[in-house]
Design an enzyme around this catalytic site. Structure first.
Site, short mmCIF file in Angstrom:
data_model
loop_
_atom_site.label_atom_id
_atom_site.label_comp_id
_atom_site.label_asym_id
_atom_site.label_seq_id
_atom_site.Cartn_x
_atom_site.Cartn_y
_atom_site.Cartn_z
N GLU A 454 28.12 18.43 0.78
CA GLU A 454 29.06 19.18 0.42
C GLU A 454 30.15 19.81 1.35
O GLU A 454 30.72 20.75 1.10
CB GLU A 454 28.33 20.46 -0.56
CG GLU A 454 27.57 20.00 -1.69
CD GLU A 454 27.21 21.33 -2.31
OE1 GLU A 454 27.39 22.36 -2.13
OE2 GLU A 454 26.23 21.27 -3.37
N GLU A 530 20.37 17.08 -5.10
CA GLU A 530 20.11 18.39 -5.00
C GLU A 530 20.25 18.78 -6.66
O GLU A 530 21.20 18.38 -7.34
CB GLU A 530 21.05 19.34 -4.42
CG GLU A 530 20.60 20.66 -4.20
CD GLU A 530 21.78 21.36 -3.24
OE1 GLU A 530 21.93 20.96 -2.25
OE2 GLU A 530 22.23 22.47 -3.78
C1 GAL Z 1 24.53 23.94 -2.88
C2 GAL Z 1 24.60 23.92 -1.34
C3 GAL Z 1 23.36 24.73 -0.95
C4 GAL Z 1 23.38 26.02 -1.59
C5 GAL Z 1 23.48 25.87 -3.16
C6 GAL Z 1 23.16 27.11 -3.78
O1 GAL Z 1 25.83 23.35 -3.55
O2 GAL Z 1 24.27 22.46 -0.87
O3 GAL Z 1 23.48 24.78 0.47
O4 GAL Z 1 24.56 26.72 -1.30
O5 GAL Z 1 24.59 25.16 -3.49
O6 GAL Z 1 23.36 26.89 -5.26
#
Ligand code: GAL
Length: 819
Positions: A454, A530
């Site tokens: 990200e 993710e």
């Molecule tokens: C994602 C990020 C993570 C964490 C997560 C929380 O976008 O990669 O590190 O911040 O969000 O929702």
């Protein structure tokens, strides 16, 4: 048995050597005796000073300011008598408060939570614990017989920006808190009677690398590595299996040899492939000329017949035993574990050993209750074991991990998405990426590399240029695994995705981005890097903005992820997504979304920071395992709510679930896979029971009861025996129960611990994201019925007695043998 055998062999060889070379005066290597490289654990007996030391003076003292070598000893040693003209300047690098510690060590976790924006730049994201600068030092002896070897020190991880001096000589600096660092000590050591050696390390943890708790200190292992000057280089083997079938696997072994002698060497390289029965193949390359101060890479090939394939279900490992012969002398031996398996990503999904293999993964940070980021190996193992029990077969690191974690994933059977921390093609950025690749490319568990997560420049012109450099670097160092990036934007901009082998989707379920992109981009291979980010506080069923708690009943959820388990529905429906990495398996400090102070911990885990399951845990266990699961919640202790509507929620993988309140059926519901069931009930205290049906038969049950008041404590240790090695740890779950032995789900009693015998308490926790109690303490409040205590064994054998007491409760104790 193996050990006894090895010891026997050693003595036989020794005897032979003495018989054959009765004349002394020859070095070990000239005598032809096998010199085993030594990788000595260097974790014990460090001294720690919290706070800064006026370094200029230490640098001067190190000879950098023109002082003679005899003055080098002014690097603080407690018992050195120093005749030093300027006593005041001496005092600054001789603080009184050095405290003896062992590493892994995280000093930040020992601090006090403080809501002060002037301390550090982002107090909330890093959990409101002040960071800062600290020092470590250690005195050590090196025998005179070690002179002539190469001696280096390997730090698996120091958070962060560490500067190292040995005997006053500045050896270097390493910025990243996630990649290992290594220094050659050979020239600056004092051997034998020359005196003691002192290593001094400054750690500056004020800057951050992520937006989560990162700790501070020498938080991973330290190793002293002693080898012959002719040796296998650091991370010097690369083992791959270019072709694999049921009948045979070809093995390619590339070994980098380094000659640090002043003269050229004539070398023979022998590589043995070993399975659990013994040597399956030996390959030998002779007459290799290595010039002085040079390295060469040697390629060798082998074949394994009827290979045992590595997979999470069958994590079979092989070993390469490398021998380096300098003429007739064996001068170095080196071991590399590897596995035989095939991986393939294509438009239809991820394939392991030729079969579609949806990855059931979690993303995780590295901290844990009680100890911050300084995890003894056993705690890494404990976390992985809990994840496996939930049905996980995948783990995503958000940055280069500790090497032990990867060894464990190899042997426990967990696929790893290994991620680089910074999208940077600077010299420093490339060095960190390369270090991760060289160190980790033999692990069968690592199935894909991620270049970044990200980063805001995803999809930009600069981002693409940097990404291209990183991808090409990765391909050149390891062409066997694909490269991805965990992206939340920019996937369809400027050709960013085209640089990647596999396009990673963080939260691609929003408007089904990953499905649409799969259709619209016929060349693109996608993977769900993710998902979810569901937030809940264990055992809490109301949002509480004052306390910083989030209901587990999905009363508030981030708009970027689905509810627990629902993400898996997409993977089942669209197998081309390859799998997912749920954000996260465990809560971690920092990033206390959606709150700020007093909340200091995230709520994203399906387990809390202690590893206690939250309700969402069962959604994943139901999705990822075939074990019949029925899990009903909330608890059934609602004094004052009699007659009110209290909905009952249920995660299940059964076909139907029937709910009973005080023995009366409330009705049966048909389950929709990966969706939660809900019944509306009028609250009456008593017993709630749920029965899960498959093919019309009851296959599992869950039961919750209204409890009476807290009455007793129970202790459950995950180990009854610990190794007397000063490292091994037992995780003890503490529960507050009523007189009938039922966990009281709202209990918050203060539990006090005492310990006798060869062990110590290294931390406590309770999973309360807003707890400001110290983790390093002999007491902890229960949070919704539970807390946790970690006990580490000393080096003496004996028996540990851990006792837990609380006012008004019947106490308890647990005995742990230390052998
Ligand atoms: C994602 C990020 C993570 C964490 C997560 C929380 O976008 O990669 O590190 O911040 O969000 O929702």
């Amino acid at each position: 048995m193996n050990r006894i055998f090895n010891v026997l062999i050693f003595f036989v060889l020794l005897l032979l050597a003495i018989l054959i070379f009765p004349v002394t005066g020859l070095t070990q290597s000239q005598q032809g005796i096998a010199f085993k490289r030594v990788k000595e654990n260097f974790d014990q007996r460090w001294q720690f000073h919290k706070g800064d030391i006026a370094m200029k003076r230490v640098v001067q003292a190190g000879g950098q300011g023109g002082l003679t070598d005899t003055n080098v000893n002014v690097i603080p040693t407690k018992d050195t008598v120093i005749d030093y003209t300027n006593e005041n300047s001496f005092k600054v690098f001789y603080p009184e408060d050095w405290k003896e510690i062992n590493v892994p060590h995280d000093w930040v976790i020992e601090g006090t939570f403080v809501n002060d924006n002037t301390l550090g730049s982002q107090p909330a994201v890093s959990g409101y614990l002040p960071t800062g600068i600290s020092f470590y030092r250690k005195e050590f002896q090196i025998q005179a017989t070690e002179s002539g070897r190469k001696i280096s020190i390997e730090f698996d991880g120091i958070f962060r920006n560490s500067t190292v001096w040995v005997n006053g000589h500045l050896l270097g600096n390493h910025a990243s808190g996630y990649t290992p660092s290594n220094y050659d000590l050979t020239d600056v050591l004092r051997y034998g009677d020359e005196g003691k050696n002192v290593i001094l390390i400054k750690v500056d943890a004020r800057e951050y690398e992520g937006w989560w708790y990162e700790g501070g200190g020498i938080y991973r292992h330290v190793w002293l590595v002693k080898t012959d000057k002719l040796h296998v280089d650091r991370f010097g083997t690369y083992v791959t299996t270019p072709s694999v079938s049921a009948d045979q696997a070809s093995v390619s072994i590339k070994t980098t040899l380094s000659n640090e002698y002043k003269t050229p060497r004539n070398v023979t390289l022998l590589s043995k492939i070993i399975d659990h029965h013994g040597v399956v193949l030996e390959t030998k390359t002779s007459s290799l000329q290595i010039n002085s101060f040079s390295k060469i890479e040697v390629s060798q090939q082998g074949t394994i017949l009827k290979p045992m394939l590595w997979s999470p279900e069958t994590p079979t490992l092989y070993k390469i035993l490398t021998e380096v012969w300098d003429d007739k002398n064996l001068v170095d031996t080196y071991e590399t574990m590897f596995g035989v398996r095939t991986i393939e990503f294509n438009r239809n999904g991820f394939f392991l050993n030729g079969k579609l293999y949806p990855v059931k993964g979690t993303s995780n940070h590295q901290d844990f209750a009680g100890i911050g980021v300084a995890l003894p190996d056993k705690i890494n193992w404990y976390k992985l074991k809990l994840l496996k029990e939930a049905g996980c077969n995948g783990y995503r690191t958000h940055h280069p991990s500790t090497p032990e974690l990867l060894h464990m994933c190899d042997s426990m059977g967990i696929l790893v998405l290994a991620e680089n921390r910074h999208l940077s093609s600077s010299e420093e950025g490339l060095k960190d990426l390369k270090t991760m690749l060289y160190r980790d490319r033999n692990h069968p568990c690592v199935f894909i590399w991620s270049m970044e997560n990200e980063e805001c420049i995803q999809g930009s012109v600069t981002g693409i240029r940097i990404l291209e450099t990183l991808v090409e670097t990765t391909h050149s160092i390891d062409p066997t695994r694909p490269v991805t990036a965990a992206m939340n934007h920019g996937r369809n901009e400027g050709g960013y995705s085209e640089v990647l082998d596999v396009v990673g989707y963080n939260y691609g379920d929003k408007k089904m981005a990953y499905v649409k992109d799969h259709e619209n981009h016929p060349e693109r291979i996608v993977f769900c890097t993710e998902s979810t980010s569901f937030i809940s506080t264990r055992g809490e069923y109301e949002n509480n903005w004052g306390k910083g708690y989030v209901s587990s009943l999905s009363k508030w959820a981030p708009d970027w992820g689905p509810f627990p388990g629902e993400d898996w529905a997409d993977i089942v429906k669209y197998p081309f997504l390859g799998g997912t990495f749920v954000w996260t398996g465990f809560d971690y400090r920092g990033e206390p979304t959606p709150y700020r102070w007093p909340c200091v911990t995230s709520h994203f885990g399906f387990m809390d920071i202690c590893g206690f399951p939250k309700d969402g845990y069962y959604a994943y266990k139901a999705a990822w395992t075939n074990n019949p699961i029925v899990h009903i919640f909330p608890h059934w202790n609602w004094p004052g709510k009699d007659g009110e509507n209290v909905p009952v929620h249920c995660y299940t993988n059964c076909e139907e679930v029937e709910l009973f309140l005080n023995g009366k059926s409330i009705g049966k519901q048909k389950a929709v896979p990966y969706k939660k069931l809900v019944w509306n009930l009028t609250y009456t205290p008593g017993t709630l029971q749920a029965k899960g049906y498959r093919d019309g038969k009851v296959v599992t049950k869950d039961l919750i009861e209204t409890t009476t008041a807290p009455s007793q404590i129970t202790l459950a240790s995950n180990s009854t025996v610990l190794a007397a090695d000063g490292c091994d740890v037992a995780v003890i779950r503490v529960a507050v129960k009523d007189a009938k032995g039922r966990v009281v789900p709202i209990a918050d009693n203060l539990i006090t611990f005492s310990i006798e015998g060869p062990g110590k308490i290294i931390g406590t926790g309770n999973g309360d994201p807003s707890s400001h109690e110290p983790d390093k303490a002999m007491q902890r409040k229960a949070f919704n019925g539970y807390c946790l205590v970690l006990v580490q064994a000393d080096k003496q054998v004996g028996e540990i007695r851990l006792t837990a007491r609380s006012e008004k409760l019947k106490g308890n104790e647990v005995m742990i043998k230390v052998k």
